[in-house]
Design a protein around this motif. Structure first.
Motif, short mmCIF file in Angstrom:
data_model
loop_
_atom_site.label_atom_id
_atom_site.label_comp_id
_atom_site.label_asym_id
_atom_site.label_seq_id
_atom_site.Cartn_x
_atom_site.Cartn_y
_atom_site.Cartn_z
N LEU A 76 -30.41 -34.34 51.14
CA LEU A 76 -29.56 -35.44 51.60
C LEU A 76 -30.40 -36.62 52.09
N LEU A 77 -31.49 -36.34 52.78
CA LEU A 77 -32.36 -37.42 53.26
C LEU A 77 -32.98 -38.18 52.09
N THR A 78 -33.27 -37.48 51.00
CA THR A 78 -33.80 -38.15 49.82
C THR A 78 -32.77 -39.11 49.24
N ARG A 130 -18.87 -45.04 50.09
CA ARG A 130 -18.29 -44.37 48.93
C ARG A 130 -19.37 -43.87 47.97
N ALA A 131 -20.41 -44.69 47.77
CA ALA A 131 -21.48 -44.30 46.86
C ALA A 131 -22.18 -43.03 47.36
N PHE A 132 -22.39 -42.94 48.67
CA PHE A 132 -23.04 -41.75 49.22
C PHE A 132 -22.14 -40.52 49.07
N LEU A 133 -20.85 -40.69 49.36
CA LEU A 133 -19.93 -39.55 49.25
C LEU A 133 -19.85 -39.05 47.81
N ALA A 134 -19.99 -39.94 46.85
CA ALA A 134 -19.94 -39.53 45.45
C ALA A 134 -21.13 -38.65 45.09
N LYS A 135 -22.25 -38.81 45.81
CA LYS A 135 -23.45 -38.02 45.54
C LYS A 135 -23.56 -36.79 46.45
N LEU A 136 -22.63 -36.65 47.37
CA LEU A 136 -22.71 -35.56 48.32
C LEU A 136 -22.48 -34.22 47.62
N PRO A 137 -23.44 -33.30 47.70
CA PRO A 137 -23.28 -32.00 47.05
C PRO A 137 -22.35 -31.10 47.85
N ALA A 138 -21.06 -31.36 47.72
CA ALA A 138 -20.07 -30.64 48.53
C ALA A 138 -20.04 -29.17 48.16
N ARG A 234 -14.17 -30.37 45.62
CA ARG A 234 -13.12 -31.38 45.71
C ARG A 234 -13.53 -32.49 46.65
N ILE A 235 -13.91 -33.63 46.11
CA ILE A 235 -14.23 -34.80 46.91
C ILE A 235 -13.83 -36.04 46.14
N THR A 236 -13.09 -36.92 46.77
CA THR A 236 -12.60 -38.10 46.05
C THR A 236 -12.93 -39.35 46.85
N PRO A 237 -14.16 -39.85 46.76
CA PRO A 237 -14.53 -41.04 47.52
C PRO A 237 -13.72 -42.26 47.14
N GLU A 238 -13.17 -42.27 45.92
CA GLU A 238 -12.38 -43.44 45.52
C GLU A 238 -11.06 -43.51 46.27
#
Length: 259
Positions: A76-78, A130-138, A234-238
């Motif tokens: 995540l820090l990367t 939003r951009a970060f949430l889209a990359k979040l490995p949920a 399930r993650i929907t940053p949009e």
């Protein structure tokens, strides 16, 4: 010995008087007076968003659980290094390690050691969030805890609102005094805490000075974004929708009436 005892008595006397002095700050004067409230509010669009992420891992061996959490934190820090986050806002809590149990057929079963760290990071706008949430490995080991919107200019805005609320207390007091054929005297006290009085009205029931109806309650930070659940993939940053936050200041002023 006598001097020491006398000094102690003086300190004790001051300590006993302090609560009484504090209580008197919000007391009403015995002289004729007007008690008024001034309020000022602004609806602002949040320009910063703090994301809270819980990183956890369960394993029979504590060190294995810690390593998994640390690996996820490193990943995540990367992402954050090139994700537009405010660098000085990145904060990771210390490890929390504790045993975890479950129940099977009414029996308490040991599952292993749960290692946990909480990462908090602030983004300067909704787009970067939003951009970060889209990359979040949920997943089970990475859970989005919440998103807290804030306004970067809140401190300066609160200063302006206090000045406006102060002006409104004086305007209201002057209008009331004139309406009843009285003359407004000096200011007795002003506070952002409602005075203690027996008028049969509580602080939260004061009407707004701008129209007779109380202002709507301030939107909670969680309400500014639509509620987001991260379970599995399930993650929907949009779906994040930016709204407004209400910042309010209230002042209670007591003016004496002139003879």
């Amino acid at each position: 010995m006598t001097r020491a005892w006398g000094s102690g008595c003086a300190a004790l006397l001051l300590a006993l008087c302090a609560p009484l002095a504090t209580a008197q700050v919000n007391a009403l004067p015995s002289l004729p007076h007007l008690l008024v409230k001034g309020d000022a509010t602004r609806d602002v669009v949040p320009d910063r968003f703090t994301v809270s992420i819980t990183l956890s891992a369960l394993d029979m061996q504590p060190e294995v659980a810690r390593e998994r959490v640390q690996a996820n934190l490193g990943a995540l820090l990367t992402v954050l290094k090139s994700g537009g986050a405010i660098a000085e806002s990145i904060d990771a809590s210390t490890f929390s390690v504790q045993p975890e149990h479950d129940y099977e057929s009414q029996r308490r079963v040991y599952r292993g050691i749960r290692a946990t760290r909480v990462l908090r990071v602030t983004f300067p706008n909704a787009e970067d969030t939003r951009a970060f949430l889209a990359k979040l490995p949920a997943g089970e080991d990475v859970q989005l805890g919440g998103i807290e919107p804030t306004f970067s200019g809140e401190a300066a805005l609160r200063g302006e609102l206090k000045a406006e609320a102060m002006r409104r207390t004086r305007e209201t007091a002057a209008l009331l005094a004139t309406s009843y054929g009285a003359r407004l005297g000096s200011l007795y006290s002003v506070s952002d805490v409602a005075p203690s009085f027996a008028y049969g009205i509580q602080a939260g029931q004061w009407p707004s000075t701008r129209g007779g109806t109380p202002p709507p309650p301030a939107a909670s930070p969680a309400a500014v974004f639509e509620r987001v659940q991260v379970t599995g993939s399930r993650i929907t940053p949009e779906s994040l929708a930016v709204g407004t936050v209400t910042i309010a200041e209230h002042l209670y002023a007591i003016f004496l009436l002139a003879d």
